[in-house]
Write a protein that holds these residues in place. Structure first.
Motif, PDB file in Angstrom:
ATOM      1  N   THR A  72       0.853  -1.187   0.000  1.00  0.00           N
ATOM      2  CA  THR A  72       0.000   0.000   0.000  1.00  0.00           C
ATOM      3  C   THR A  72       0.888   1.236   0.000  1.00  0.00           C
ATOM      4  O   THR A  72       1.797   1.346   0.833  1.00  0.00           O
ATOM      5  CB  THR A  72      -0.915   0.032   1.237  1.00  0.00           C
ATOM      6  OG1 THR A  72      -1.680  -1.170   1.288  1.00  0.00           O
ATOM      7  CG2 THR A  72      -1.862   1.217   1.166  1.00  0.00           C
ATOM      8  N   SER A  73       0.648   2.138  -0.919  1.00  0.00           N
ATOM      9  CA  SER A  73       1.459   3.361  -0.990  1.00  0.00           C
ATOM     10  C   SER A  73       0.552   4.574  -1.164  1.00  0.00           C
ATOM     11  O   SER A  73      -0.494   4.503  -1.811  1.00  0.00           O
ATOM     12  CB  SER A  73       2.456   3.291  -2.153  1.00  0.00           C
ATOM     13  OG  SER A  73       1.781   3.154  -3.379  1.00  0.00           O
ATOM     14  N   ASN A  74       0.969   5.656  -0.537  1.00  0.00           N
ATOM     15  CA  ASN A  74       0.281   6.931  -0.710  1.00  0.00           C
ATOM     16  C   ASN A  74       1.331   8.013  -0.923  1.00  0.00           C
ATOM     17  O   ASN A  74       2.489   7.714  -1.238  1.00  0.00           O
ATOM     18  CB  ASN A  74      -0.627   7.237   0.487  1.00  0.00           C
ATOM     19  CG  ASN A  74       0.126   7.144   1.799  1.00  0.00           C
ATOM     20  OD1 ASN A  74       1.298   7.504   1.884  1.00  0.00           O
ATOM     21  ND2 ASN A  74      -0.556   6.658   2.826  1.00  0.00           N
ATOM     22  N   ALA A  75       0.955   9.253  -0.740  1.00  0.00           N
ATOM     23  CA  ALA A  75       1.877  10.343  -1.028  1.00  0.00           C
ATOM     24  C   ALA A  75       3.056  10.411  -0.071  1.00  0.00           C
ATOM     25  O   ALA A  75       4.075  11.022  -0.375  1.00  0.00           O
ATOM     26  CB  ALA A  75       1.117  11.677  -1.010  1.00  0.00           C
ATOM     27  N   PRO A 139       7.765   6.435  -0.989  1.00  0.00           N
ATOM     28  CA  PRO A 139       6.942   6.024  -2.136  1.00  0.00           C
ATOM     29  C   PRO A 139       7.731   5.956  -3.429  1.00  0.00           C
ATOM     30  O   PRO A 139       7.412   5.169  -4.306  1.00  0.00           O
ATOM     31  CB  PRO A 139       5.847   7.093  -2.191  1.00  0.00           C
ATOM     32  CG  PRO A 139       6.377   8.250  -1.396  1.00  0.00           C
ATOM     33  CD  PRO A 139       7.268   7.670  -0.359  1.00  0.00           C
ATOM     34  N   PRO A 186      -6.217   1.630  -8.265  1.00  0.00           N
ATOM     35  CA  PRO A 186      -5.865   2.633  -7.253  1.00  0.00           C
ATOM     36  C   PRO A 186      -7.102   3.354  -6.728  1.00  0.00           C
ATOM     37  O   PRO A 186      -8.097   3.527  -7.426  1.00  0.00           O
ATOM     38  CB  PRO A 186      -4.939   3.585  -8.014  1.00  0.00           C
ATOM     39  CG  PRO A 186      -5.305   3.418  -9.451  1.00  0.00           C
ATOM     40  CD  PRO A 186      -5.740   1.993  -9.605  1.00  0.00           C
ATOM     41  N   THR A 189      -6.793   7.799  -2.482  1.00  0.00           N
ATOM     42  CA  THR A 189      -5.782   8.106  -1.460  1.00  0.00           C
ATOM     43  C   THR A 189      -4.596   7.150  -1.464  1.00  0.00           C
ATOM     44  O   THR A 189      -3.584   7.436  -0.813  1.00  0.00           O
ATOM     45  CB  THR A 189      -6.418   8.075  -0.056  1.00  0.00           C
ATOM     46  OG1 THR A 189      -7.002   6.797   0.177  1.00  0.00           O
ATOM     47  CG2 THR A 189      -7.493   9.161   0.046  1.00  0.00           C
ATOM     48  N   ALA A 190      -4.688   6.013  -2.148  1.00  0.00           N
ATOM     49  CA  ALA A 190      -3.594   5.047  -2.069  1.00  0.00           C
ATOM     50  C   ALA A 190      -3.608   4.129  -3.282  1.00  0.00           C
ATOM     51  O   ALA A 190      -4.611   4.014  -3.997  1.00  0.00           O
ATOM     52  CB  ALA A 190      -3.700   4.222  -0.787  1.00  0.00           C
TER      53      ALA A 190
END
Length: 207
Positions: A72-75, A139, A186, A189-190
């Motif tokens: 899981t990746s976000n900003a 990220p 996607p 948000t993630a």
């Protein structure tokens, strides 16, 4: 009191000195030699017992399986959550794991920093023990893997075998698991990805 000697030219005083010299030279030294021999025999007996135990039991390497993993990746951060199963196939030897760390890499490039895991004491043939790891990275590093790629998940640590009260020396343990990263749809948000374990399982190396 007179002293009788075989040498008619030897005086009682000379004979007394010889006796004292003999006691000094051979008394303490004899006891020291006896102590050294006893200590060497004890060490040899312990080494023989350890060798016999090892040859009779000869523990097999533990087996690891990657159960599941998600990305899981976000900003701000990317996180890989992975679950491993550890199996001790030995009937008489317990497996003691120390200093375990998990990490992830792609094409030889590290995706995450090492993540420490708690110690694990696994009794003989008691089923699988589950190890969970949460790996984080910037990220930008996680984006290297793209939409579909092979990701290597690695466990590193130390392994000891325990039989009754006897514990072996530590050996370096390395477990390599390969998984295919597939990004899912996607969200706002993630970005979520699934890591599919390869059917051949994980490779375990002891050094």
């Amino acid at each position: 009191m007179s002293l009788i000697t075989d040498d008619p030219n030897e005086s009682p005083r000379d004979c007394s000195r010889k006796i004292r010299h003999h006691q000094y030279q051979h008394g303490p030294r004899w006891w020291r030699r006896r102590g050294v021999v006893a200590a060497a025999s004890a060490v040899a007996s312990m080494a023989s017992l350890s060798l016999i135990l090892w040859l009779v039991l000869r523990p097999s390497n533990p087996r690891f399986t990657l159960l599941a993993a998600t990305s899981t990746s976000n900003a701000s951060v990317a996180i890989i959550n992975a679950a491993f199963a550890a199996r001790n196939p030995n009937a008489h030897a317990a497996a003691l794991y120390d200093g375990l760390q998990a990490r992830a890499s792609y094409a030889g490039l590290p995706l995450t920093a090492p993540s420490p895991l708690p110690p694990l004491d696994q009794p003989p043939q008691q089923g699988d023990a589950v190890l969970s790891a949460s790996l984080s990275s910037p990220p930008a590093a996680a984006a290297v893997a793209g939409g579909r790629a092979l990701v290597r998940l690695r466990l590193e640590g130390q392994l000891r075998w325990k039989v009754a009260a006897w514990v072996t020396a530590r050996r370096a343990l390395t477990v390599d698991c390969i998984a295919v990263l597939e990004l899912q749809q996607p969200t706002p948000t993630a970005v979520v990805g699934l890591l599919q374990p390869q059917p051949q399982g994980c490779a375990t190396t002891l050094a």
